[in-house]
Design an enzyme around this catalytic site. Sequence first.
Site, PDB file in Angstrom:
ATOM      1  NE  ARG A 121      13.057 -10.413   0.095  1.00  0.00           N
ATOM      2  CZ  ARG A 121      11.243 -10.268  -0.011  1.00  0.00           C
ATOM      3  NH1 ARG A 121      10.708 -11.557  -0.114  1.00  0.00           N
ATOM      4  NH2 ARG A 121      10.745  -9.140   0.081  1.00  0.00           N
ATOM      5  CG  HIS A 148      10.004  -5.447   3.539  1.00  0.00           C
ATOM      6  ND1 HIS A 148      10.635  -5.078   2.403  1.00  0.00           N
ATOM      7  CD2 HIS A 148       8.717  -6.449   3.214  1.00  0.00           C
ATOM      8  CE1 HIS A 148      10.102  -5.696   1.436  1.00  0.00           C
ATOM      9  NE2 HIS A 148       8.917  -6.543   1.955  1.00  0.00           N
ATOM     10  CD  GLN A 151       4.906  -4.325   1.270  1.00  0.00           C
ATOM     11  OE1 GLN A 151       5.396  -5.167   0.424  1.00  0.00           O
ATOM     12  NE2 GLN A 151       3.711  -3.753   1.029  1.00  0.00           N
ATOM     13  CG  ASP A 243       3.789  -9.366   7.690  1.00  0.00           C
ATOM     14  OD1 ASP A 243       3.305 -10.072   6.809  1.00  0.00           O
ATOM     15  OD2 ASP A 243       4.930  -9.154   8.016  1.00  0.00           O
ATOM     16  CB  CYS A 283       3.393  -6.599   3.457  1.00  0.00           C
ATOM     17  SG  CYS A 283       3.647  -7.971   4.607  1.00  0.00           S
ATOM     18  NE  ARG A 311       7.363  -3.323  -2.261  1.00  0.00           N
ATOM     19  CZ  ARG A 311       7.779  -4.579  -2.112  1.00  0.00           C
ATOM     20  NH1 ARG A 311       7.248  -5.750  -1.622  1.00  0.00           N
ATOM     21  NH2 ARG A 311       9.126  -4.584  -2.105  1.00  0.00           N
TER      22      ARG A 311
HETATM   23  N1   CP Z   1       5.676  -8.306   0.267  1.00  0.00           N
HETATM   24  C1   CP Z   1       6.661  -8.842  -0.171  1.00  0.00           C
HETATM   25  O1   CP Z   1       7.937  -8.403   0.045  1.00  0.00           O
HETATM   26  O2   CP Z   1       6.409  -9.783  -1.222  1.00  0.00           O
HETATM   27  P1   CP Z   1       7.423 -10.829  -1.566  1.00  0.00           P
HETATM   28  O3   CP Z   1       7.936 -11.617  -0.458  1.00  0.00           O
HETATM   29  O4   CP Z   1       6.688 -11.399  -2.405  1.00  0.00           O
HETATM   30  O5   CP Z   1       8.516  -9.940  -2.210  1.00  0.00           O
END
Ligand code: CP
Length: 337
Positions: A121, A148, A151, A243, A283, A311
Amino acid sequence: MSSQPVVASPLYPMPVASPAGQEDLISAADLSPEEAASLLEFAQHLKAHPAEYRHALAGKQMAMFFEKPSLRTRLTFEAGMASMGGMAFFVDQTQSRLGVRESLKDVAKNLERWVDVLVLRTFDHATVTGIAEHASIPVINALTDLEHPCQALADFMTLKEHFGSLKGLTLAYVGDGNNMAHSLMLAGAALGVNLKVATPAQYAPQHFVVAQAQLIGEETGAAIEVMTDPVAAMVGADAVYTDAWASMGQEQESAARAKVFQPYQVNVQLMACAAPHAVFMHCLPAHRGEEVTDEVIDSAQSVVFDQAENRLHIQKAILAQLLCGATTKIPVRSARA
Ligand code: CP
């Protein structure tokens, strides 16, 4: 590294062993339409039959490097790996970005000697593609500023569960044309879902991603439209998605963005413009009272916790596929962009 025998499912036979692959999941566009559909089916099977895969990843090790905070992504990858017999190592990278202390190539060349898969990430998408370029083990994008994909795949799995089929559904995304919008457009196009993306003009999704999604849509019949009117996006929508208006790293822009994005808030009035059966999606984490109101996110139309649950299952499917070659292959296509 050795691979333990895995339990074969009658629907999804898994090979006993597969070589550590050079395949990655970095963009939602890395999956062909057939591969995306197959991955979702596999994830649904994993969800229904978790015991069949208890030992599927025994002996496999995953390293995670996160430059940004996470609740869902971190825990679902860790729990998913553990539930299939593998091990996860988390490295908090929030204090220093990858590639600063040593080159991405050197990081990759170390990591590939120790573990079987990397989950990253990062702020810059180029960090993930840079590691993937040099690592001989699979690399998974757990969120970059551009995409992403994990997701988005969990989101379409959720819609498939809810509606039974994805083909011909319409998803309206309102808000920031960010990484989430990008991956939804690319995965939606592959899965035959029409996307209507409404953003303020200055926060539109990147043109090259829109063009890529439209190209994929020509193959699958999905229409990918970008607009500025949030009400127009709602017409006929089966799902409404939003989002955060200011993503991680954009916190200093929050006040300015709040003014611009106010017409894009998903409240009861805007939600009423979608189809009566429409579901609400996010998300998470949600900023209640900003991009969505409590009334909407807590309503019977909301499927946000189904998305969060899925997820786990989509990460398991991705890991099993990349590490054991289950069901279909995830090829390198646009991953090295
Ligand atoms: N939706 C998502 O990626 O959540 P986090 O940032 O908590 O991993």
